[in-house]
Write an enzyme that holds these catalytic residues in place. Structure first.
Site, PDB file in Angstrom:
ATOM      1  N   SER B  22       0.833  -1.207   0.000  1.00 17.69           N
ATOM      2  CA  SER B  22       0.000   0.000   0.000  1.00 17.69           C
ATOM      3  C   SER B  22       0.868   1.258   0.000  1.00 17.69           C
ATOM      4  O   SER B  22       1.871   1.336   0.694  1.00 17.69           O
ATOM      5  CB  SER B  22      -0.893  -0.020   1.242  1.00 17.69           C
ATOM      6  OG  SER B  22      -1.656   1.161   1.304  1.00 17.69           O
ATOM      7  N   LYS B  46      -3.464   2.291  -2.231  1.00 17.71           N
ATOM      8  CA  LYS B  46      -3.158   3.372  -1.296  1.00 17.71           C
ATOM      9  C   LYS B  46      -4.265   3.369  -0.238  1.00 17.71           C
ATOM     10  O   LYS B  46      -5.430   3.108  -0.546  1.00 17.71           O
ATOM     11  CB  LYS B  46      -3.167   4.697  -2.071  1.00 17.71           C
ATOM     12  CG  LYS B  46      -3.005   5.938  -1.230  1.00 17.71           C
ATOM     13  CD  LYS B  46      -1.560   6.203  -0.911  1.00 17.71           C
ATOM     14  CE  LYS B  46      -1.404   7.404   0.033  1.00 17.71           C
ATOM     15  NZ  LYS B  46      -0.092   7.400   0.699  1.00 17.71           N
ATOM     16  N   ASN B  70       9.495   8.649   4.399  1.00 19.01           N
ATOM     17  CA  ASN B  70       8.377   9.355   3.792  1.00 19.01           C
ATOM     18  C   ASN B  70       7.444   9.867   4.869  1.00 19.01           C
ATOM     19  O   ASN B  70       7.318   9.279   5.940  1.00 19.01           O
ATOM     20  CB  ASN B  70       7.613   8.455   2.808  1.00 19.01           C
ATOM     21  CG  ASN B  70       6.536   7.629   3.494  1.00 19.01           C
ATOM     22  OD1 ASN B  70       5.466   8.129   3.830  1.00 19.01           O
ATOM     23  ND2 ASN B  70       6.839   6.369   3.740  1.00 19.01           N
ATOM     24  N   LEU B  74      -1.169   9.937   4.274  1.00 16.78           N
ATOM     25  CA  LEU B  74      -2.398   9.302   3.781  1.00 16.78           C
ATOM     26  C   LEU B  74      -3.216  10.179   2.834  1.00 16.78           C
ATOM     27  O   LEU B  74      -4.436  10.238   2.912  1.00 16.78           O
ATOM     28  CB  LEU B  74      -3.290   8.854   4.953  1.00 16.78           C
ATOM     29  CG  LEU B  74      -2.729   7.784   5.886  1.00 16.78           C
ATOM     30  CD1 LEU B  74      -3.770   7.429   6.961  1.00 16.78           C
ATOM     31  CD2 LEU B  74      -2.327   6.518   5.139  1.00 16.78           C
ATOM     32  N   CYS B 129       0.225   3.389  10.204  1.00 20.19           N
ATOM     33  CA  CYS B 129       0.776   4.554   9.512  1.00 20.19           C
ATOM     34  C   CYS B 129       1.401   5.499  10.539  1.00 20.19           C
ATOM     35  O   CYS B 129       0.717   5.956  11.450  1.00 20.19           O
ATOM     36  CB  CYS B 129      -0.300   5.301   8.720  1.00 20.19           C
ATOM     37  SG  CYS B 129       0.353   6.816   7.989  1.00 20.19           S
ATOM     38  N   ASN B 191       5.024  -2.439   8.381  1.00 22.98           N
ATOM     39  CA  ASN B 191       4.949  -1.070   7.862  1.00 22.98           C
ATOM     40  C   ASN B 191       6.302  -0.401   8.160  1.00 22.98           C
ATOM     41  O   ASN B 191       7.211  -1.050   8.654  1.00 22.98           O
ATOM     42  CB  ASN B 191       3.778  -0.337   8.528  1.00 22.98           C
ATOM     43  CG  ASN B 191       3.273   0.842   7.676  1.00 22.98           C
ATOM     44  OD1 ASN B 191       4.059   1.533   7.036  1.00 22.98           O
ATOM     45  ND2 ASN B 191       1.970   1.068   7.672  1.00 22.98           N
ATOM     46  N   GLY B 216      12.772   0.557   2.615  1.00 20.19           N
ATOM     47  CA  GLY B 216      13.885   0.227   1.723  1.00 20.19           C
ATOM     48  C   GLY B 216      14.813  -0.809   2.331  1.00 20.19           C
ATOM     49  O   GLY B 216      14.585  -1.295   3.438  1.00 20.19           O
ATOM     50  N   GLY B 242       9.177  -5.317   3.623  1.00 21.82           N
ATOM     51  CA  GLY B 242      10.206  -4.456   4.223  1.00 21.82           C
ATOM     52  C   GLY B 242      11.524  -4.592   3.491  1.00 21.82           C
ATOM     53  O   GLY B 242      12.291  -5.519   3.747  1.00 21.82           O
TER      54      GLY B 242
END
Lengths: 259, 303
Positions: B22, B46, B70, B74, B129, B191, B216, B242
Site C-alpha cells: 500500500s 493506497k 516518507n 495518507l 501509519c 509497515n 527500503g 520491508g
C-alpha cells in the site's frame, strides 16, 4: 502520451561545460526520440542501493535513441552521475510528466534562472526549428560558460542578466522582466519560466498582475517520478489539496499552484 | 517442471505470492501502463479514509542510506471517490485487488469495511501509519485498540481481513496474536520504521511532517526478523514486507515464514520491481527443483 519505458542506456559523451556542470549525452536503445519540452527522465545511478532513489533530470535535447541532460553537482547523487564516463551504463525511465504547451498566437518569452535553462533550452530549440519568434531572459549569478553556450546557440534572442553585471544587465531575471516585456514589439506574450523558487514566485505574481499567461516548470523531491508515491506534491492555488509535480506537472499554469 | 506458486488467505486464492505494498503502487492504474499488473498475485491500494485527506506539507520524501523516509500523510480522495471513480477502473484487473483502509476511530474502520464489502478481493487494515496525528500507528501500538479495530472490521465484512502491523513496538508478535484472535485472516509485517533526518543548517527536520517512516533495504533485516518471530507464533498466513528489492530478498522472507510478500519502495527505484521479483522467485524454484512455494515457507528455524 508516449509510453513510459526504462531504457538501459549508455553514456556517449560527458563534457564538463562549466564549473560543476556537465553535459551528458546518452544512447537509449529503441527510444523513439519523442518527448515534450519540460518532460523529464528518472535516472538510476547504479545497481547499488545507495543512493536509493532515482534522480529527475529535465530533457535538454533528444532525438531517436539519443538524450542529452545537464547535470550540476549539488550532492552525492548528481556527483555520481557527473562522474560517469563514456560507455558507462545508466537506467533511464521516461519520458515523464506534462511538458510545455506553446500558445502559437502569442510571443513566447522564456525566463530562465541558472540551471532552470534545461527544459527551456529544449523548448527554445523546438521554437527555433518551427521558425517561431521567441525571446529568452537568462539570469545567472555571474557570466558562465553555459551563458556563452546560449549566446552561441540562440544569439540575439537572449537577454542576459547577471547578479554582478559581468554579462548583460546587472539585475535578476524577474526584476528585468517587466521592462524587457514593455520593450517588445508584440501585443501578446506568454511566459515560460524555470529557475529558483523565489524567481518563479515573482514571475507568477508579475504575470498575474499584468494578465500575462505564465507557465512554470517546478522541481520537487521525488521518489517514483510516475505518480504513485505522492511524495512530490505541490499545493493547488485557491483549491483544496495537492497536485503531483511528476505526473500533473512539472509544468503548471502559474495560477494553478501555490509555491 | 510445473511450479505451483499459488497460495491462499482464508478462501481467497492468489495465483502467486507477490503483492504490491500500500502507498507504493497507487491503485495500479499508472503502473499498468508500464506492465500488465494482472500478472501479479494482487495489488494493495493506497490507504482509503472516510473523508478526503490532502496529506502532509512538503518535503514529503527524504533519502536515507539504502532507503528513504516518507511523510505523505495518507493523501487520498476518500471512500466515496474510491467507490465511484477508482473502483470501476480497477475492478477489471485480472488479479486480487486489496483495499487498504485507515480510520481515525474504530468506528471509521468499521464503516470503511462495510462500504468495501463485496467490492474488492480483501481488506488490509492499516493500523500502522506513522504519519498521521489521529489513528494510524497509535492503534497498532496498543493491544486493546488493535483488538477493537480488527473485531469491528471482522463484523462488518465477509471479505478476508489482513492487518498491517507496525514494527514500532516492543513485541510485534503479541499484536499479531491479538489480530489473529480478533478474526484476522492474515497479517502484513511490517509497515515503516519511525525516523527522521535533520537539516543541520536550518536546525530542523528535513521532512515537512517532522518525522516519517523508513523503508527500503535499510530495514530488511529488521523486517525479516519480525516476520520470523511472528510466523512461528500464529497460524494465519504472514505477508512479509520491508526492503524487498530482488528475488533473493523475497525468498528470504518466504523462508522466514511469509506465505506472501509485498514489494514496496523497490517500485520507486524500479517500476517493474514487483514483476521482476515474481519472475526471479519462479526461476529460483525451478533451479532449486522446488515444486511449490509452500515447501519453503518457514523452513528456517533455530537449530
Amino acid at each position: 502520451m508516449n509510453k513510459i519505458r526504462d531504457y538501459y542506456s549508455t553514456v556517449v559523451n560527458n563534457t564538463l561545460i562549466d564549473n560543476n556542470i556537465y553535459l551528458i549525452e546518452m544512447f537509449l536503445p529503441e527510444f523513439d526520440g519523442k518527448a515534450e519540452p519540460g518532460q523529464f527522465m528518472m535516472i538510476k545511478i547504479d545497481e547499488t542501493y545507495d543512493p536509493f532513489l532515482r534522480r529527475p533530470y529535465s530533457i535538454l535535447e533528444c532525438k531517436k535513441e539519443r538524450l542529452k541532460i545537464l547535470v550540476k553537482i549539488v550532492g552525492k547523487g548528481s556527483e555520481m552521475i557527473a562522474q560517469k564516463k563514456k560507455k558507462d551504463r545508466l537506467y533511464v525511465l521516461g519520458p515523464l510528466g506534462v511538458g510545455f504547451s506553446v500558445d502559437k498566437n502569442s510571443h513566447s518569452v522564456l525566463v530562465a534562472g541558472g540551471m532552470g535553462i534545461a527544459p527551456l533550452w529544449f523548448l527554445a530549440r523546438g521554437l527555433m526549428k518551427g521558425k517561431k519568434k521567441f525571446s529568452i531572459v537568462y539570469g545567472e549569478r555571474t557570466a558562465s560558460l553555459l551563458g556563452k553556450e546560449m549566446d552561441k546557440t540562440f544569439g540575439e534572442r537572449v537577454f542576459f542578466v547577471t547578479d554582478d553585471g559581468s554579462r548583460g544587465l546587472k539585475s535578476t531575471a524577474s526584476d528585468a522582466l517587466p521592462s524587457f516585456l514593455d520593450n517588445l514589439p508584440y501585443r501578446e506574450s506568454t511566459i515560460y519560466a524555470c529557475g529558483p523558487h523565489g524567481m518563479l514566485k515573482e514571475v507568477i505574481n508579475f504575470g498575474m498582475g499584468r494578465n500575462i499567461p505564465v507557465y512554470v516548470s517546478l522541481e520537487e523531491r521525488m521518489a517514483c517520478g510516475i505518480g504513485v508515491c505522492l511524495g512530490c506534491s505541490v499545493k493547488r492555488k485557491g483549491k483544496y489539496g495537492f497536485l503531483t509535480v511528476c505526473r500533473d506537472g512539472p509544468v503548471f499554469k502559474g495560477d494553478e499552484v501555490e509555491i | 517442471m510445473k511450479i505451483d506458486l499459488s497460495t491462499k488467505i482464508g478462501k481467497l486464492k492468489f495465483k502467486n505470492p507477490v503483492l504490491t505494498a500500500s502507498g507504493t503502487f497507487g491503485y495500479g492504474l499508472l503502473i499498468n501502463e508500464i506492465f500488465d499488473i494482472s500478472r501479479l498475485g494482487g495489488i494493495i491500494t493506497k490507504s482509503i479514509t472516510i473523508r478526503s485527506r490532502p496529506g502532509n506539507p512538503a518535503p514529503r520524501i527524504v533519502e536515507a542510506a539504502c532507503g528513504m523516509l516518507n511523510s505523505i500523510g495518507l493523501e487520498n480522495k476518500g471512500i466515496e471517490n474510491f467507490l465511484d471513480e477508482v473502483l470501476p477502473k480497477i475492478k477489471s484487473f485480472n488479479t486480487n485487488v486489496i483495499a487498504s483502509i485507515a480510520g481515525e476511530t474504530v468506528d471509521e474502520y468499521g464503516r470503511l469495511a462495510e462500504k468495501l464489502d463485496r467490492n474488492v478481493s480483501a481488506i488490509e487494515v492499516n493500523i500502522s501509519c506513522p504519519n498521521v496525528k489521529k489513528g494510524g500507528m497509535s492503534f497498532g501500538q496498543d493491544l486493546s485498540s488493535t483488538k477493537k479495530v480488527v473485531k469491528k472490521v471482522r463484523r462488518k465484512t465477509s471479505l478476508p481481513v489482513i492487518v498491517k502491523l507496525t514494527p514500532n513496538i516492543t513485541r510485534i508478535e503479541d499484536i499479531a496474536k491479538a489480530s489473529e484472535e480478533s478474526g484476522a485472516d492474515a497479517v502484513s509485517i511490517v509497515n515503516t520504521y519511525e525516523g527522521f533526518s535533520i537539516d543541520i543548517y536550518r536546525r530542523n527536520s528535513k521532512l515537512g511532517g517532522f518525522s516519517g517512516g523508513l523503508s527500503g533495504p535499510a530495514i530488511k533485516p529488521l523486517a525479516l526478523f519480525a516476520v520470523w518471530k511472528v510466523a512461528k507464533n500464529i497460524d494465519v498466513p504472514v505477508i512479509g514486507c520491508g526492503g524487498i528489492m530482488n528475488f533473493s530478498d523475497a525468498i528470504e522472507f518466504f523462508m522466514a515464514g511469509a506465505s506472501l510478500i509485498e514489494v514496496g519502495s523497490a517500485t520507486f527505484s524500479d517500476p517493474n520491481a514487483s514483476l521482476r521479483i515474481l519472475k526471479g522467485v519462479k526461476h529460483f524454484l525451478e533451479e532449486e527443483n522446488i515444486k511449490s512455494i509452500k515447501e519453503i515457507v518457514g523452513i528456517v528455524d533455530e537449530n
